[in-house]
Design an enzyme around this catalytic site. Structure first.
Site, mmCIF file in Angstrom:
data_model
loop_
_atom_site.group_PDB
_atom_site.id
_atom_site.type_symbol
_atom_site.label_atom_id
_atom_site.label_comp_id
_atom_site.label_asym_id
_atom_site.label_seq_id
_atom_site.Cartn_x
_atom_site.Cartn_y
_atom_site.Cartn_z
ATOM 1 N N GLY A 16 0.848 -1.242 -0.059
ATOM 2 C CA GLY A 16 0.076 0.136 -0.066
ATOM 3 C C GLY A 16 0.747 1.299 0.152
ATOM 4 O O GLY A 16 0.430 2.072 0.541
ATOM 5 N N ALA A 17 1.810 1.277 -0.867
ATOM 6 C CA ALA A 17 2.719 2.387 -0.930
ATOM 7 C C ALA A 17 2.483 3.500 -2.159
ATOM 8 O O ALA A 17 3.425 4.231 -2.303
ATOM 9 C CB ALA A 17 4.336 1.945 -0.923
ATOM 10 N N ARG A 19 0.217 5.862 -2.088
ATOM 11 C CA ARG A 19 -0.301 7.020 -1.358
ATOM 12 C C ARG A 19 0.111 7.030 0.071
ATOM 13 O O ARG A 19 0.418 6.003 0.640
ATOM 14 C CB ARG A 19 -1.722 6.923 -1.375
ATOM 15 C CG ARG A 19 -2.249 7.233 -2.861
ATOM 16 C CD ARG A 19 -3.666 7.221 -2.863
ATOM 17 N NE ARG A 19 -4.498 6.126 -3.066
ATOM 18 C CZ ARG A 19 -5.232 5.724 -2.103
ATOM 19 N NH1 ARG A 19 -5.690 6.388 -0.998
ATOM 20 N NH2 ARG A 19 -5.880 4.590 -2.110
ATOM 21 N N ASN A 94 1.638 -2.383 5.415
ATOM 22 C CA ASN A 94 0.985 -0.867 5.548
ATOM 23 C C ASN A 94 -0.448 -1.047 4.646
ATOM 24 O O ASN A 94 -1.372 -0.294 5.358
ATOM 25 C CB ASN A 94 1.837 0.183 4.935
ATOM 26 C CG ASN A 94 1.062 1.531 4.790
ATOM 27 O OD1 ASN A 94 0.695 2.151 5.958
ATOM 28 N ND2 ASN A 94 0.663 1.822 3.706
ATOM 29 N N SER A 146 -3.827 0.266 14.307
ATOM 30 C CA SER A 146 -4.427 1.484 14.414
ATOM 31 C C SER A 146 -4.876 1.655 16.081
ATOM 32 O O SER A 146 -5.125 0.554 16.445
ATOM 33 C CB SER A 146 -5.869 1.419 13.566
ATOM 34 O OG SER A 146 -6.557 2.717 13.897
ATOM 35 N N TYR A 159 -12.959 -3.004 10.803
ATOM 36 C CA TYR A 159 -11.660 -2.207 10.917
ATOM 37 C C TYR A 159 -11.033 -2.675 12.254
ATOM 38 O O TYR A 159 -9.815 -2.941 12.519
ATOM 39 C CB TYR A 159 -11.586 -0.849 10.718
ATOM 40 C CG TYR A 159 -10.236 -0.245 10.377
ATOM 41 C CD1 TYR A 159 -9.614 -0.073 9.425
ATOM 42 C CD2 TYR A 159 -10.186 0.743 11.761
ATOM 43 C CE1 TYR A 159 -8.378 0.349 9.334
ATOM 44 C CE2 TYR A 159 -9.044 1.664 11.398
ATOM 45 C CZ TYR A 159 -8.061 1.411 10.247
ATOM 46 O OH TYR A 159 -6.787 2.000 10.255
ATOM 47 N N ALA A 161 -11.794 -4.862 14.332
ATOM 48 C CA ALA A 161 -11.549 -6.332 14.592
ATOM 49 C C ALA A 161 -10.128 -6.563 13.939
ATOM 50 O O ALA A 161 -9.236 -7.374 14.407
ATOM 51 C CB ALA A 161 -12.528 -7.259 14.171
ATOM 52 N N LYS A 163 -7.758 -4.684 12.833
ATOM 53 C CA LYS A 163 -6.654 -3.881 13.336
ATOM 54 C C LYS A 163 -6.141 -4.316 14.929
ATOM 55 O O LYS A 163 -4.681 -4.328 15.168
ATOM 56 C CB LYS A 163 -6.726 -2.492 13.416
ATOM 57 C CG LYS A 163 -6.758 -1.955 12.158
ATOM 58 C CD LYS A 163 -5.539 -1.974 11.320
ATOM 59 C CE LYS A 163 -5.308 -1.070 10.234
ATOM 60 N NZ LYS A 163 -3.970 -1.273 9.271
ATOM 61 N N ILE A 192 -4.153 10.582 11.323
ATOM 62 C CA ILE A 192 -2.933 10.826 10.604
ATOM 63 C C ILE A 192 -3.557 11.798 9.257
ATOM 64 O O ILE A 192 -4.553 11.016 8.514
ATOM 65 C CB ILE A 192 -2.017 9.794 9.848
ATOM 66 C CG1 ILE A 192 -1.686 8.841 11.121
ATOM 67 C CG2 ILE A 192 -0.771 10.182 9.217
ATOM 68 C CD1 ILE A 192 -0.835 9.420 12.068
#
Ligand code: NAP
Length: 259
Positions: A16-17, A19, A94, A146, A159, A161, A163, A192
């Site tokens: 996932g790089a 962005r 990521n 997260s 999300y 669960a 993370k 972020i």
């Protein structure tokens, strides 16, 4: 890209790089002289532009398309990267998405999309990376979780669960991998400023802000430093750790990560 080269034969894969946080990590590692593989799902032009930027600065980089929600594609990433750049030393897990809905309205598709991207893809690529790193007796894996995985958040059951499971997976992989000199750690970002947070409404933004003791959101560069620290030699005796980069959010909620 102005930092002194460390080693051009240290290879890092960042999922996932194309962005956001992943892009910033890729550029920072390339600036330190690492060869970087930039995984993306659909943003081919963005990924290729990052590769070009790194090559223009004298670095080595490769864009690799793979959908991390597909375990087969995720597992296939490592051999693809290694055949192009050499043995993998660093993996940054990521890639992540959100598909927010109240749990009673959440379809199985919403659940699976987030669960598979944020957790199953991480497991699938990490297994293969760990095997490669184990054989060479060195490596570092950094997962991106997260604060929602620690504390939960209304409308984000999938999300939260996924993370939360990443925290457990980090500790379990770390214990298994330690005897091979492979370290596994996790960064736990708060809010972020990226595309992922750009869709939030002003009331949602204010609700987050009111819970952040530092009274502001973070830039991507403020989380990259911790990811890069955990990836590299400066953290050579750190494994199984989950470090929050959240402006004090979890501490204020009485949910510090120390065990
Ligand atoms: P972002 O700006 O939305 O970027 C997400 C990246 O992940 C993109 O490069 C995207 O690639 C990639 N991606 C999404 N689904 C993918 C898939 N199935 N396979 C491969 N790549 C995929 O997100 P971000 O804010 O930088 O977040 C990065 C990580 O930090 C995520 O794991 C997120 O959960 C976590 N995080 C972020 C925040 C925050 O406040 N931003 C807070 C806590 C945790 P494409 O463009 O090709 O789709």
């Amino acid at each position: 890209m102005s930092e002194a080269p460390v080693s051009s034969n240290v290879v890092a894969l960042i999922t996932g790089a194309s962005r956001g946080i992943g892009k910033a990590v890729a550029l920072r590692l390339a600036g330190q002289g690492l060869s970087v593989a930039i995984n993306y799902r659909s943003s081919a032009a963005e990924a290729e532009a990052i590769v070009q930027c790194i090559r223009d600065g004298g670095g080595r980089a490769l864009a690799v398309q793979a959908d991390m929600s597909d375990a087969g594609q995720a597992a296939g990433l490592v051999p693809r990267v290694e055949s192009a750049l050499g043995p993998l030393n660093v993996l940054i897990n990521n890639a992540g998405i959100t598909q927010d809905r109240l749990v009673i309205q959440m379809s199985l598709e919403d659940w699976d999309a987030t669960w598979c991207t944020d957790l199953a893809g991480t497991r699938a690529v990490s297994r293969v990376a760990l095997e490669s790193m184990r054989l060479r007796g060195a490596g570092s894996i950094v997962n991106v979780s997260s604060v929602v995985g620690v504390i939960g958040n209304a409308g984000q059951a999938n999300y939260a669960a996924a993370k939360s499971a990443v925290l457990g997976l980090t500790r379990e992989f770390a214990v298994q991998a330690a005897c091979y000199n492979v370290r596994v750690n996790c960064v736990v970002p708060g809010y972020i400023v990226t595309d992922a947070t750009s869709h939030l409404t002003e009331p949602q933004r204010q609700a987050w802000m009111s819970q952040i003791p530092m009274g502001r959101f973070a830039t991507v560069d403020e989380v990259v430093g911790t990811i890069v620290f955990l990836a590299g030699a400066d953290s050579s005796y750190v494994t199984g750790q989950c470090i929050a980069v959240d402006g004090g959010f979890l501490a204020a909620a009485g949910m510090g990560l120390e065990s």
